[in-house]
Design an enzyme around this catalytic site. Structure first.
Site, short mmCIF file in Angstrom:
data_model
loop_
_atom_site.label_atom_id
_atom_site.label_comp_id
_atom_site.label_asym_id
_atom_site.label_seq_id
_atom_site.Cartn_x
_atom_site.Cartn_y
_atom_site.Cartn_z
CB SER A 247 75.92 47.47 14.68
OG SER A 247 75.08 47.25 15.24
CE1 TYR B 129 76.71 51.12 19.08
CE2 TYR B 129 75.16 49.46 18.43
CZ TYR B 129 76.03 49.84 18.67
OH TYR B 129 77.46 48.99 17.62
#
Length: 676
Positions: free
Chosen positions: A553, A566
């Site tokens: 990501s 995350y």
């Protein structure tokens, strides 16, 4: 129905039952009249199944259409058996209009036989008679004058002349047994022709059942009987990558595993080594299975390490033997040797591994060897199995017409023969990746926590020859190992792994619980590690290299608010890429990452609540989140799952062969996430 409709319907019925003919085996035809659009006069035509294709799925577009007057006139210019291959090109001058499908080598058989309807099939029972040492006498005993024996002759124009002469000399006959090959039947109507074909098959099978020996393969061999199912499949999954690697020495292959009773019973018998060594006989069989299989000569209970070592020895011997076979029979005009690896590998107590350039080819090769086992059983039950001579097999395997057919095949897709394992692939980015990889020729395993959704996604992408769905909780080591075992049993191994499974909870540091932290790290950091570890074991055993791609990501680089768990786990994934690229490089396994951002539409993570949370953080309506993300990028473009899939293909599609340890941003340009 019209003549063509009757022919297609008959073909589909015959081809739907494997006792009648093997996949893509045999051909059917019908003769009839039509109006010539140029002259307006009636013209006699032959409709015959064209080259390639399968009777069970035949449609009108798969028929070759020829003018009978011109086809029959070829008899007058036939230069003789030494030059009969030239007649295939001559068929093109007999086509009616555009002619439909390309005429096959068997066209002469259908056109020259004086019957309106003709079937040529490869039933196991019929080939058992065709390969029996005293097949001619047995044919007479079983069928009387109804069916006539035709000695072995390679398919072609001369065989068509031979069968036409047999039909003319035996007006009472309904068909013939073609030595070493199969059967041909005929009739005045489509219904009568089909009835005659089925009669020959059923009478041959009944004769074998009534008069044949009970145990033609001999007594069971101690230690060679089938292992219990769970143990058998576990051992098959352990051996499959090794065997696939051996079978891919010349070029990459996809595998198929079969542990049917037919295969296991054959391998448990005392006579299986000598019979397997004789090879297959019907041209359709050995063109797909090679002249003989590679057979492991150890009991099922042998230690795995001993089995692997022996497989490697046998493979070296097989390659040397195949090269010698080629040298014995090749002429200066022969095509180059296509490869010396086995297409069929038999492992007693476990089953059969078959190989091909794609899953369908591998599966069909296995089906053909099952046919060959049935043929050997039938021939040995009533006589002695006696396949055609080795030099005749070579003439067909390296036939110029077969070579031309291979050269006409479409260029392989970039990922043909590669096997992909994609986690979290039932929806969103994972499904987009799996769909793209399959479109580029890969076999794809859809791994997802929800088995039903995984199977549904696989069905959307294609049939079982293209994609399969498996259950995979990536946070559980045993579940990961089980999912990869299923992948190996489905396609023979694994080459391309995409660590995509993920989830996200958008919370501030103070709101983030231990459970929140552990859940995200278990799925993405630990899960990626487990999948990479188990798949790397398979790739190393295959010795074929491979690719591992992490869908990380932008957040592995960029520090944003309210996503401590995350962002930290994505940073963990990003560093796994670097660590594994360094460790697995010597095995030719490339490890790369992709850093997407703002993938809202189609994303499972955003649909699961992350979208609402991020929209609240940024103060925009959730339905406008994608557009919001797009406006903060340099390119002002929204990122979709398909764009991430494109990046995966770019990394694995063949051009970036010397790239490993790379992270590719797919974020439409986020300056704060530039790699430094």
């Amino acid at each position: 129905m019209s003549t063509v409709e009757e022919l297609v319907a008959r073909s589909n019925r015959l081809g739907a039952d494997p006792k009648n003919t093997n996949y893509a085996g045999g051909n059917t035809s019908a003769k009839g009249a039509a109006t010539d659009p140029v002259t307006g006069q009636p013209v006699e035509l032959l409709w015959v199944k064209g080259s390639g294709g399968d009777l069970g799925a035949l449609t009108e577009s798969g028929l070759a259409v020829l003018r009978l007057d011109r086809l029959r006139s070829l008899v007058d210019v036939y230069p003789g058996v030494e030059r009969e291959d030239e007649m295939v090109a001559a068929f093109d001058y007999c086509l009616h209009g555009k002619g439909g499908a390309a005429p096959s080598i068997d066209t002469a058989m259908h056109g020259l036989v004086d019957a309106d309807h003709v079937d040529h099939l490869h039933p196991d029972a019929g080939i058992a008679f065709a390969t029996a040492a005293d097949g001619e006498a047995l044919t007479k005993e079983c069928f009387g004058d109804d069916v006539v024996w035709v000695p072995w002759r390679r398919p072609g124009f001369q065989l068509g002349l031979d069968i036409a002469a047999v039909k003319q000399a035996n007006p009472q006959a309904i068909g013939c047994i073609l030595g070493g090959h199969g059967i041909t039947a005929w009739g005045r109507t489509s219904e009568e022709c089909e009835r005659h074909s089925l009669s020959i098959i059923e009478r041959a099978a009944a004769y074998i059942a009534e008069k044949g020996a009970a145990d033609p393969f001999g007594a069971p061999l101690e230690g060679y009987v089938a292992l219990p199912e769970e143990e058998r499949r576990t051992r098959a999954a352990r051996l499959a990558p090794v065997i696939r690697g051996l079978a891919s020495t010349d070029k990459p292959q996809v595998g198929h595993f079969t542990d049917s009773d037919v295969v296991l019973d054959f391998l448990a018998s005392e006579r299986h080594p000598e019979l397997a060594a004789l090879g297959t006989s019907c041209p359709d069989h050995f063109l797909r299975t090679k002249v003989r299989p590679m057979v492991l000569d150890l009991p099922a209970t042998a230690p795995v390490e001993d089995t692997v070592a022996r497989l490697e020895e046998l493979h070296a011997a097989y390659r040397a033997d195949y090269a010698a076979y080629y040298e014995r029979h090749a002429t200066p005009e022969s095509p180059a040797m296509r490869g010396a690896d086995p297409a069929i590998v038999l492992v007693p107590g476990v089953g059969m591994f078959s190989f091909g350039a794609n899953k369908q080819t591998a599966r069909v090769a296995g089906e053909f060897y099952v046919n060959a086992i049935n043929v050997m059983r039938g021939a040995e039950a009533i006589s002695t199995y006696s396949p055609i001579e080795e030099n005749e097999k070579f003439r067909i395997e390296y036939w110029s017409l077969e070579e031309a057919k291979l050269q006409r095949m479409p260029k392989p897709k970039p990922l043909q023969s590669r096997i992909a394992f994609v986690t979290g692939a039932a929806s969103g980015i994972g499904k987009a990746i799996a769909t793209r990889l399959a479109a580029e020729g890969a076999c794809v395993v859809i791994a997802d926590l929800d088995l039903g959704k995984a199977q549904a996604a696989a069905a959307d992408i294609g049939g079982a020859d293209v994609a399969v769905g498996v259950a995979a909780d990536v946070s559980d080591g045993e579940a990961v190992a089980a999912a990869l075992r299923e992948a190996v049993l489905a396609f023979g191994g694994v080459d391309l792994v995409v660590n995509n499974a993920g989830l996200s909870l958008s919370k501030s540091l103070l709101e983030t619980t231990e459970r929140d932290w552990d859940l995200q790290h278990d799925v993405m950091a630990k899960g990626s590690f487990l999948v990479a570890r188990e798949s790397a074991r398979i790739m190393i055993e295959q010795e074929m290299g491979g690719d591992i791609v992490y869908i990380s990501s932008k957040n592995s680089i960029f520090a944003g608010p309210n996503n401590i768990a995350y962002g930290a786990t994505k940073a963990d994934q990003a560093h796994q890429v670097r660590l594994l690229a360094a460790e697995l490089g010597p095995h030719q396994i490339r490890v790369n990452g992709i850093n997407p951002d703002g993938v809202v539409r189609g994303s499972g993570i955003f649909a699961g609540g992350w979208g609402a949370s991020r929209a609240a953080v940024y103060g925009v309506p959730e339905e406008e989140l994608g557009a919001y993300y797009a406006q903060r990028t340099l390119l002002k473009r929204e990122v979709l799952p398909e764009h991430v899939a494109n990046a995966v293909f770019a990394l694995c599609g063949g051009d970036l062969t010397h790239t490993t340890g790379l992270h590719v941003p797919v974020d439409a340009g986020v300056a704060a996430a530039f790699l430094r």
